[in-house]
Each structure stands twice: as structure tokens, then as C-alpha cells.
Design a protein around this motif. Structure first.
Motif, PDB file in Angstrom:
ATOM      1  N   SER A   1     -27.553  -6.167  32.488  1.00 18.32           N
ATOM      2  CA  SER A   1     -27.219  -6.527  31.119  1.00 18.32           C
ATOM      3  C   SER A   1     -26.654  -7.946  31.057  1.00 18.32           C
ATOM      4  N   LEU A   2     -25.779  -8.267  31.984  1.00 13.92           N
ATOM      5  CA  LEU A   2     -25.199  -9.611  32.045  1.00 13.92           C
ATOM      6  C   LEU A   2     -26.289 -10.658  32.289  1.00 13.92           C
ATOM      7  N   ARG A   3     -27.232 -10.345  33.187  1.00 20.86           N
ATOM      8  CA  ARG A   3     -28.333 -11.265  33.479  1.00 20.86           C
ATOM      9  C   ARG A   3     -29.188 -11.485  32.231  1.00 20.86           C
ATOM     10  N   ALA A   4     -29.468 -10.418  31.498  1.00 21.03           N
ATOM     11  CA  ALA A   4     -30.272 -10.534  30.271  1.00 21.03           C
ATOM     12  C   ALA A   4     -29.549 -11.395  29.235  1.00 21.03           C
ATOM     13  N   LEU A   5     -28.247 -11.205  29.100  1.00 22.86           N
ATOM     14  CA  LEU A   5     -27.475 -12.029  28.158  1.00 22.86           C
ATOM     15  C   LEU A   5     -27.513 -13.503  28.559  1.00 22.86           C
ATOM     16  N   LEU A   6     -27.377 -13.752  29.842  1.00 24.44           N
ATOM     17  CA  LEU A   6     -27.407 -15.138  30.319  1.00 24.44           C
ATOM     18  C   LEU A   6     -28.787 -15.762  30.100  1.00 24.44           C
ATOM     19  N   GLN A   7     -29.846 -14.998  30.302  1.00 25.18           N
ATOM     20  CA  GLN A   7     -31.192 -15.520  30.065  1.00 25.18           C
ATOM     21  C   GLN A   7     -31.395 -15.829  28.586  1.00 25.18           C
TER      22      GLN A   7
ATOM     23  N   GLU B   1     -22.162 -32.573  12.101  1.00 26.80           N
ATOM     24  CA  GLU B   1     -21.663 -31.409  11.369  1.00 26.80           C
ATOM     25  C   GLU B   1     -22.564 -30.205  11.611  1.00 26.80           C
ATOM     26  N   ASN B   2     -23.874 -30.428  11.634  1.00 22.13           N
ATOM     27  CA  ASN B   2     -24.817 -29.343  11.890  1.00 22.13           C
ATOM     28  C   ASN B   2     -24.655 -28.806  13.306  1.00 22.13           C
ATOM     29  N   GLN B   3     -24.430 -29.700  14.261  1.00 18.29           N
ATOM     30  CA  GLN B   3     -24.263 -29.273  15.644  1.00 18.29           C
ATOM     31  C   GLN B   3     -23.012 -28.415  15.783  1.00 18.29           C
ATOM     32  N   ALA B   4     -21.954 -28.790  15.090  1.00 18.03           N
ATOM     33  CA  ALA B   4     -20.708 -28.035  15.190  1.00 18.03           C
ATOM     34  C   ALA B   4     -20.867 -26.641  14.603  1.00 18.03           C
ATOM     35  N   GLY B   5     -21.699 -26.508  13.574  1.00 19.64           N
ATOM     36  CA  GLY B   5     -21.849 -25.223  12.905  1.00 19.64           C
ATOM     37  C   GLY B   5     -22.913 -24.328  13.487  1.00 19.64           C
ATOM     38  N   CYS B   6     -23.898 -24.855  14.208  1.00 18.27           N
ATOM     39  CA  CYS B   6     -25.028 -24.021  14.615  1.00 18.27           C
ATOM     40  C   CYS B   6     -25.038 -23.686  16.093  1.00 18.27           C
ATOM     41  N   SER B   7     -24.117 -24.166  16.849  1.00 11.61           N
ATOM     42  CA  SER B   7     -24.150 -23.902  18.277  1.00 11.61           C
ATOM     43  C   SER B   7     -23.924 -22.424  18.543  1.00 11.61           C
ATOM     44  N   CYS B   8     -24.800 -21.873  19.335  1.00 10.64           N
ATOM     45  CA  CYS B   8     -24.722 -20.440  19.623  1.00 10.64           C
ATOM     46  C   CYS B   8     -24.145 -20.200  21.011  1.00 10.64           C
ATOM     47  N   VAL B   9     -23.467 -21.163  21.572  1.00  7.07           N
ATOM     48  CA  VAL B   9     -22.924 -21.047  22.916  1.00  7.07           C
ATOM     49  C   VAL B   9     -21.783 -20.051  22.924  1.00  7.07           C
ATOM     50  N   VAL B  10     -21.892 -19.109  23.818  1.00  8.56           N
ATOM     51  CA  VAL B  10     -20.823 -18.136  24.007  1.00  8.56           C
ATOM     52  C   VAL B  10     -19.941 -18.654  25.134  1.00  8.56           C
ATOM     53  N   GLN B  11     -18.656 -18.595  24.926  1.00 10.33           N
ATOM     54  CA  GLN B  11     -17.740 -19.035  25.968  1.00 10.33           C
ATOM     55  C   GLN B  11     -17.646 -17.937  27.032  1.00 10.33           C
ATOM     56  N   TRP B  12     -18.243 -18.192  28.173  1.00  5.47           N
ATOM     57  CA  TRP B  12     -18.264 -17.206  29.243  1.00  5.47           C
ATOM     58  C   TRP B  12     -17.035 -17.341  30.114  1.00  5.47           C
ATOM     59  N   LYS B  13     -16.505 -16.217  30.500  1.00  8.42           N
ATOM     60  CA  LYS B  13     -15.379 -16.183  31.428  1.00  8.42           C
ATOM     61  C   LYS B  13     -15.950 -16.317  32.839  1.00  8.42           C
ATOM     62  N   HIS B  14     -15.307 -17.109  33.643  1.00 10.66           N
ATOM     63  CA  HIS B  14     -15.742 -17.252  35.023  1.00 10.66           C
ATOM     64  C   HIS B  14     -15.497 -15.942  35.752  1.00 10.66           C
ATOM     65  N   LEU B  15     -16.516 -15.447  36.419  1.00  9.86           N
ATOM     66  CA  LEU B  15     -16.402 -14.200  37.154  1.00  9.86           C
ATOM     67  C   LEU B  15     -16.384 -14.492  38.650  1.00  9.86           C
ATOM     68  N   GLU B  16     -15.438 -13.933  39.305  1.00 10.96           N
ATOM     69  CA  GLU B  16     -15.349 -14.057  40.760  1.00 10.96           C
ATOM     70  C   GLU B  16     -16.337 -13.090  41.393  1.00 10.96           C
ATOM     71  N   SER B  17     -16.651 -13.336  42.652  1.00 15.27           N
ATOM     72  CA  SER B  17     -17.627 -12.476  43.331  1.00 15.27           C
ATOM     73  C   SER B  17     -17.133 -11.033  43.430  1.00 15.27           C
ATOM     74  N   TRP B  18     -15.845 -10.836  43.615  1.00 13.61           N
ATOM     75  CA  TRP B  18     -15.330  -9.463  43.724  1.00 13.61           C
ATOM     76  C   TRP B  18     -15.471  -8.728  42.390  1.00 13.61           C
ATOM     77  N   GLU B  19     -15.395  -9.479  41.259  1.00 16.24           N
ATOM     78  CA  GLU B  19     -15.586  -8.862  39.954  1.00 16.24           C
ATOM     79  C   GLU B  19     -17.037  -8.425  39.774  1.00 16.24           C
TER      80      GLU B  19
END
Length: 109
Positions: free
Chosen positions: A68-74, A39-57
Motif C-alpha cells: 500500500s505504501l509503495r502504491a501511494l508513493l508511485q 499563487e497557482n503553484q502554492a494552491g495546487c501542489s499535491c505533495v504529501v509530507q512524508w514522514k521519514h521511516l527507519e528500516s526497523w519501522e
């Protein structure tokens, strides 16, 4: 009062019932702790669902957006690493507690 073997070399049924009760209590405690942990794991996960980005994007983004994206990922990697360490510590504590309870049960038999 220590319980010794009875007249036919078997321990009394009281000891068997005590061991069975201790095992049930151990099982119930571990199941309750596991449920609480899930129950704690379900409530505290801070994982953001990232959209897959293609190389052209990525190529179409500015250096500032990419930084900014790199900082967020770090930050996400750091948060996930910290969460993993916390879960591993809890797991180790539960295993230690389980081992202690099993030793206590072993002492009863």
C-alpha cells in the motif's frame, strides 16, 4: 508613419518614450504572470509530507502495508511528474511570449 532620424541623426523622444513604455508593459506583464503562477503553484501542489521511516519501522510492517505504501508513493511520483510537465509547459509558453515581446520592442527601436 515611420519615424526617421532627426536633424542630428537621433530618433525623436517620442520613440524613446514608446520603447520605454513597451519595456515597462513587458516587465509588468511578466511580473503579473509570474505572481499568478506562484499563487497557482502554492494552491495546487499535491505533495504529501512524508514522514521519514527507519528500516526497523519498515521491517515491522506487513507485506500488505508495504504494498500500500509503495502504491501511494508511485501515485505521488506520477502526480509530481505530471505537475512538473505542466509547469515546464507554462514556462516554455512564457519564454516564447517574452521572446515575441522582445522582438516587438526590438522592431520599435
Amino acid at each position: 508613419v515611420p519615424v526617421g532620424p532627426g536633424h542630428n541623426g537621433c530618433y525623436g523622444s517620442g520613440l524613446k518614450q514608446e520603447v520605454a513604455a513597451a519595456l515597462r508593459a513587458l516587465r509588468d506583464n511578466l511580473l503579473a504572470e509570474q505572481k499568478q503562477l506562484e499563487e497557482n503553484q502554492a494552491g495546487c501542489s499535491c505533495v504529501v509530507q512524508w514522514k521519514h521511516l527507519e528500516s526497523w519501522e519498515l521491517q515491522g510492517r506487513s507485506m500488505q502495508q508495504l504494498s500500500s505504501l509503495r502504491a501511494l508513493l508511485q501515485q505521488e511520483v506520477h502526480a509530481l511528474s505530471s505537475e512538473l510537465v505542466a509547469h515546464l509547459l507554462v514556462r516554455d509558453q512564457l519564454r516564447t511570449k517574452q521572446d515575441a515581446m522582445l522582438l516587438d520592442v526590438g522592431d520599435l527601436t
